[in-house]
Design a protein around this motif. Structure first.
Motif, PDB file in Angstrom:
ATOM      1  N   GLU A  24       0.847  -1.200   0.000  1.00 26.66           N
ATOM      2  CA  GLU A  24       0.000   0.000   0.000  1.00 26.66           C
ATOM      3  C   GLU A  24       0.878   1.243   0.000  1.00 26.66           C
ATOM      4  O   GLU A  24       0.618   2.201  -0.725  1.00 26.66           O
ATOM      5  CB  GLU A  24      -0.925   0.004   1.223  1.00 26.66           C
ATOM      6  N   GLU A  25       1.923   1.227   0.794  1.00 24.02           N
ATOM      7  CA  GLU A  25       2.855   2.357   0.849  1.00 24.02           C
ATOM      8  C   GLU A  25       3.548   2.537  -0.497  1.00 24.02           C
ATOM      9  O   GLU A  25       3.693   3.663  -0.978  1.00 24.02           O
ATOM     10  CB  GLU A  25       3.895   2.116   1.954  1.00 24.02           C
ATOM     11  N   SER A  26       3.949   1.457  -1.130  1.00 21.60           N
ATOM     12  CA  SER A  26       4.586   1.521  -2.447  1.00 21.60           C
ATOM     13  C   SER A  26       3.627   2.061  -3.488  1.00 21.60           C
ATOM     14  O   SER A  26       4.015   2.849  -4.349  1.00 21.60           O
ATOM     15  CB  SER A  26       5.078   0.141  -2.876  1.00 21.60           C
ATOM     16  N   ARG A  27       2.373   1.633  -3.407  1.00 22.17           N
ATOM     17  CA  ARG A  27       1.368   2.106  -4.355  1.00 22.17           C
ATOM     18  C   ARG A  27       1.157   3.615  -4.214  1.00 22.17           C
ATOM     19  O   ARG A  27       1.136   4.345  -5.201  1.00 22.17           O
ATOM     20  CB  ARG A  27       0.046   1.377  -4.140  1.00 22.17           C
ATOM     21  N   GLU A  28       1.052   4.097  -2.976  1.00 23.91           N
ATOM     22  CA  GLU A  28       0.884   5.530  -2.741  1.00 23.91           C
ATOM     23  C   GLU A  28       2.101   6.317  -3.231  1.00 23.91           C
ATOM     24  O   GLU A  28       1.965   7.371  -3.845  1.00 23.91           O
ATOM     25  CB  GLU A  28       0.654   5.811  -1.257  1.00 23.91           C
ATOM     26  N   LEU A  29       3.275   5.790  -2.943  1.00 21.68           N
ATOM     27  CA  LEU A  29       4.507   6.450  -3.370  1.00 21.68           C
ATOM     28  C   LEU A  29       4.594   6.491  -4.891  1.00 21.68           C
ATOM     29  O   LEU A  29       4.970   7.505  -5.477  1.00 21.68           O
ATOM     30  CB  LEU A  29       5.714   5.740  -2.775  1.00 21.68           C
ATOM     31  N   ARG A  30       4.201   5.403  -5.539  1.00 21.39           N
ATOM     32  CA  ARG A  30       4.201   5.358  -7.006  1.00 21.39           C
ATOM     33  C   ARG A  30       3.226   6.385  -7.585  1.00 21.39           C
ATOM     34  O   ARG A  30       3.550   7.082  -8.545  1.00 21.39           O
ATOM     35  CB  ARG A  30       3.857   3.948  -7.486  1.00 21.39           C
TER      36      ARG A  30
ATOM     37  N   ARG B 118       2.206   9.166  -6.184  1.00 18.54           N
ATOM     38  CA  ARG B 118       2.767  10.499  -5.972  1.00 18.54           C
ATOM     39  C   ARG B 118       3.882  10.784  -6.972  1.00 18.54           C
ATOM     40  O   ARG B 118       3.991  11.893  -7.507  1.00 18.54           O
ATOM     41  CB  ARG B 118       3.298  10.636  -4.544  1.00 18.54           C
ATOM     42  N   ALA B 119       4.736   9.773  -7.219  1.00 19.90           N
ATOM     43  CA  ALA B 119       5.838   9.941  -8.167  1.00 19.90           C
ATOM     44  C   ALA B 119       5.302  10.185  -9.580  1.00 19.90           C
ATOM     45  O   ALA B 119       5.804  11.062 -10.294  1.00 19.90           O
ATOM     46  CB  ALA B 119       6.746   8.714  -8.144  1.00 19.90           C
ATOM     47  N   LEU B 120       4.279   9.424  -9.987  1.00 22.43           N
ATOM     48  CA  LEU B 120       3.699   9.605 -11.315  1.00 22.43           C
ATOM     49  C   LEU B 120       3.065  10.985 -11.454  1.00 22.43           C
ATOM     50  O   LEU B 120       3.218  11.640 -12.483  1.00 22.43           O
ATOM     51  CB  LEU B 120       2.664   8.518 -11.605  1.00 22.43           C
ATOM     52  N   LYS B 121       2.361  11.442 -10.422  1.00 23.46           N
ATOM     53  CA  LYS B 121       1.763  12.772 -10.466  1.00 23.46           C
ATOM     54  C   LYS B 121       2.846  13.830 -10.596  1.00 23.46           C
ATOM     55  O   LYS B 121       2.740  14.763 -11.387  1.00 23.46           O
ATOM     56  CB  LYS B 121       0.921  13.041  -9.231  1.00 23.46           C
ATOM     57  N   ARG B 122       3.911  13.688  -9.834  1.00 27.05           N
ATOM     58  CA  ARG B 122       5.009  14.660  -9.869  1.00 27.05           C
ATOM     59  C   ARG B 122       5.664  14.689 -11.251  1.00 27.05           C
ATOM     60  O   ARG B 122       5.950  15.761 -11.782  1.00 27.05           O
ATOM     61  CB  ARG B 122       6.031  14.290  -8.801  1.00 27.05           C
ATOM     62  N   LEU B 123       5.894  13.513 -11.831  1.00 24.35           N
ATOM     63  CA  LEU B 123       6.491  13.442 -13.171  1.00 24.35           C
ATOM     64  C   LEU B 123       5.559  14.050 -14.220  1.00 24.35           C
ATOM     65  O   LEU B 123       6.020  14.760 -15.120  1.00 24.35           O
ATOM     66  CB  LEU B 123       6.841  12.000 -13.525  1.00 24.35           C
ATOM     67  N   ASN B 124       4.253  13.790 -14.108  1.00 19.84           N
ATOM     68  CA  ASN B 124       3.294  14.387 -15.044  1.00 19.84           C
ATOM     69  C   ASN B 124       3.232  15.895 -14.885  1.00 19.84           C
ATOM     70  O   ASN B 124       3.113  16.623 -15.878  1.00 19.84           O
ATOM     71  CB  ASN B 124       1.906  13.768 -14.857  1.00 19.84           C
ATOM     72  N   ASP B 125       3.308  16.378 -13.639  1.00 19.21           N
ATOM     73  CA  ASP B 125       3.327  17.827 -13.408  1.00 19.21           C
ATOM     74  C   ASP B 125       4.561  18.462 -14.049  1.00 19.21           C
ATOM     75  O   ASP B 125       4.468  19.519 -14.682  1.00 19.21           O
ATOM     76  CB  ASP B 125       3.312  18.137 -11.912  1.00 19.21           C
ATOM     77  N   LYS B 126       5.712  17.821 -13.900  1.00 13.91           N
ATOM     78  CA  LYS B 126       6.944  18.347 -14.502  1.00 13.91           C
ATOM     79  C   LYS B 126       6.861  18.326 -16.023  1.00 13.91           C
ATOM     80  O   LYS B 126       7.297  19.259 -16.696  1.00 13.91           O
ATOM     81  CB  LYS B 126       8.159  17.548 -14.027  1.00 13.91           C
ATOM     82  N   ARG B 127       6.269  17.260 -16.549  1.00 12.47           N
ATOM     83  CA  ARG B 127       6.110  17.169 -18.011  1.00 12.47           C
ATOM     84  C   ARG B 127       5.182  18.275 -18.513  1.00 12.47           C
ATOM     85  O   ARG B 127       5.435  18.895 -19.547  1.00 12.47           O
ATOM     86  CB  ARG B 127       5.559  15.796 -18.383  1.00 12.47           C
ATOM     87  N   GLY B 128       4.111  18.533 -17.777  1.00 12.62           N
ATOM     88  CA  GLY B 128       3.198  19.613 -18.138  1.00 12.62           C
ATOM     89  C   GLY B 128       3.877  20.969 -18.098  1.00 12.62           C
ATOM     90  O   GLY B 128       3.636  21.827 -18.954  1.00 12.62           O
ATOM     91  N   LEU B 129       4.736  21.170 -17.111  1.00 10.95           N
ATOM     92  CA  LEU B 129       5.482  22.426 -17.027  1.00 10.95           C
ATOM     93  C   LEU B 129       6.427  22.574 -18.215  1.00 10.95           C
ATOM     94  O   LEU B 129       6.532  23.661 -18.792  1.00 10.95           O
ATOM     95  CB  LEU B 129       6.261  22.497 -15.711  1.00 10.95           C
TER      96      LEU B 129
END
Length: 104
Positions: free
Chosen positions: A15-21, A23-34
């Protein structure tokens, strides 16, 4: 089984790995959008400067979209790149709010 591994706190590591993943995907998508926003800013404004130049290069009117859109781009960059508050900062803010509500 690897799916049944537990951390010392008792939390399910999957569950912790899933949440971390997530968050990481959201962060990468945010950076890509920027990056896409920055690229669009540069390309469109280069086109506007080329039009200005082709029209005789008098008053530098591309300054207005450069400045206006630049403000939006700066806020987008701030949102993506500024670090989220850490647990210590959250706890300090909660304590400040507790003190404030006691005195009110």
């Amino acid at each position: 089984m690897a799916d049944d591994v537990r951390t010392p706190t008792g939390a399910d590591s999957t569950e912790e790995s899933r949440e971390l993943r997530e968050r990481a995907l959201k962060r990468l998508n945010d950076k890509r959008g920027l990056m896409a926003h920055g690229l669009a800013y540069v390309m469109v404004n280069l086109l506007l400067v080329a039009v200005w130049y082709a029209a005789g290069a008098h008053f530098f009117w591309p300054l207005f979209p450069l400045f206006g859109w630049g403000i939006g781009l700066a806020f987008h960059a701030w949102d993506v790149l500024w670090p989220e508050p850490g647990p210590d900062q959250v706890e300090a803010e909660m304590e400040r709010l507790r003190r404030r509500s006691r005195h009110a």
